[in-house]
Design a protein around this motif. Structure first.
Motif, PDB file in Angstrom:
ATOM      1  N   ASP A  29      12.271  -7.011   6.399  1.00 58.84           N
ATOM      2  CA  ASP A  29      11.846  -6.219   5.248  1.00 58.84           C
ATOM      3  C   ASP A  29      10.963  -6.993   4.279  1.00 58.84           C
ATOM      4  O   ASP A  29      10.493  -6.437   3.277  1.00 58.84           O
ATOM      5  N   ASP A  36       5.594  -5.841   3.757  1.00 58.82           N
ATOM      6  CA  ASP A  36       5.378  -4.611   3.006  1.00 58.82           C
ATOM      7  C   ASP A  36       4.604  -3.630   3.886  1.00 58.82           C
ATOM      8  O   ASP A  36       3.437  -3.871   4.204  1.00 58.82           O
ATOM      9  N   THR A  46       3.146  -0.981   3.310  1.00 63.67           N
ATOM     10  CA  THR A  46       1.940  -0.412   2.692  1.00 63.67           C
ATOM     11  C   THR A  46       0.770  -1.382   2.729  1.00 63.67           C
ATOM     12  O   THR A  46      -0.352  -1.007   2.376  1.00 63.67           O
ATOM     13  N   PRO A  73       4.207 -10.189  -2.308  1.00 67.65           N
ATOM     14  CA  PRO A  73       3.876  -9.361  -1.150  1.00 67.65           C
ATOM     15  C   PRO A  73       2.457  -9.581  -0.641  1.00 67.65           C
ATOM     16  O   PRO A  73       2.184  -9.467   0.556  1.00 67.65           O
TER      17      PRO A  73
END
Length: 229
Positions: free
Chosen positions: A95, A98, A100, A153
């Motif tokens: 996880d 990211d 996106t 991220p």
């Protein structure tokens, strides 16, 4: 070419699992030589449509010819699974990627080394505090600053976590940008930025090279006489 390089891999792994010394291969107690079923072509297409990016060719063919994850380097290749209608990778630290940002190019550089050195120089030392509570507060505040810098991220845009080696050390597959298709080591837990895995000639290691080199070494280990306790 990519289809041929995966020929026989499932059979070789199944044979490895029957070898008495196969448990001496690092991480094998985690994956137990098992593989997920391969993805269908439709499943792969749906996965890539969700990501908004085409995966590296050798990894694409691994997913459809060998398996969607399972037996592999360290504790195994993180499986990609469809859960509640969405595809995701599962594993210790998966996880961190990211979803996106997977279509964005993986950055050429990490944090500025001078900024890292300056922050490391400010790390609190317990002996500098009269009260342990004050040290704990200072250490927590410093950890937040360090995490914001090292684990932003943006640092791993265009990359997925594909394996872990324990002790929060992981390996990433770059899927977008100039480094697409290569595997990088993540030892940020030891205050070290991500770095590409290199072969003996200094060439960045691709997913196929990473996996098949591991398989050959695993076969050598599993064919050795069992070590006596």
């Amino acid at each position: 070419m990519f289809e041929q390089q995966w020929s026989g891999v499932r059979r070789r792994l199944a044979e490895l699992g029957t070898r008495p010394s196969s448990d001496q291969v690092f991480g094998s107690h985690g994956h137990r030589w098992a593989l997920e079923d391969p993805l269908s072509d439709d499943g792969l297409a749906e996965l890539e449509a969700q990501l908004g990016v085409r995966l590296p060719e050798d990894y694409r063919n691994f997913l459809t010819r060998v398996g969607a994850g399972g037996a592999g380097p360290a504790y195994g290749v993180f499986p990609v699974r469809r859960v509640q209608g969405r595809w995701r990778w599962e594993g210790d630290g998966a996880d961190l990627a990211d979803p996106t940002m997977l279509a964005r190019p993986f950055p050429e550089h990490g944090p500025d080394p001078e900024v890292l050195d300056a922050l490391l120089a400010e790390r609190p030392e317990e002996e500098d505090f009269d009260e342990i509570e004050d040290f704990d507060d200072a250490a927590e505040a410093w950890d937040e600053r360090w995490g914001a810098l090292m684990f932003a991220p943006e640092r791993t845009a265009g990359a997925i976590v594909i394996s872990h080696l324990g002790c929060a050390q992981r390996e990433w597959l770059i899927i977008s940008g100039a480094h697409r298709g290569t595997v990088w080591s993540d030892c940020r837990v030891d205050d070290t930025d991500l770095a590409p895995l290199l072969d003996d000639t200094g060439t960045p290691v691709t997913f196929a090279r990473w996996y098949l080199d591991w398989l050959e070494k695993a076969e050598l280990t599993a064919h050795q006489p069992r070590t006596k306790a």
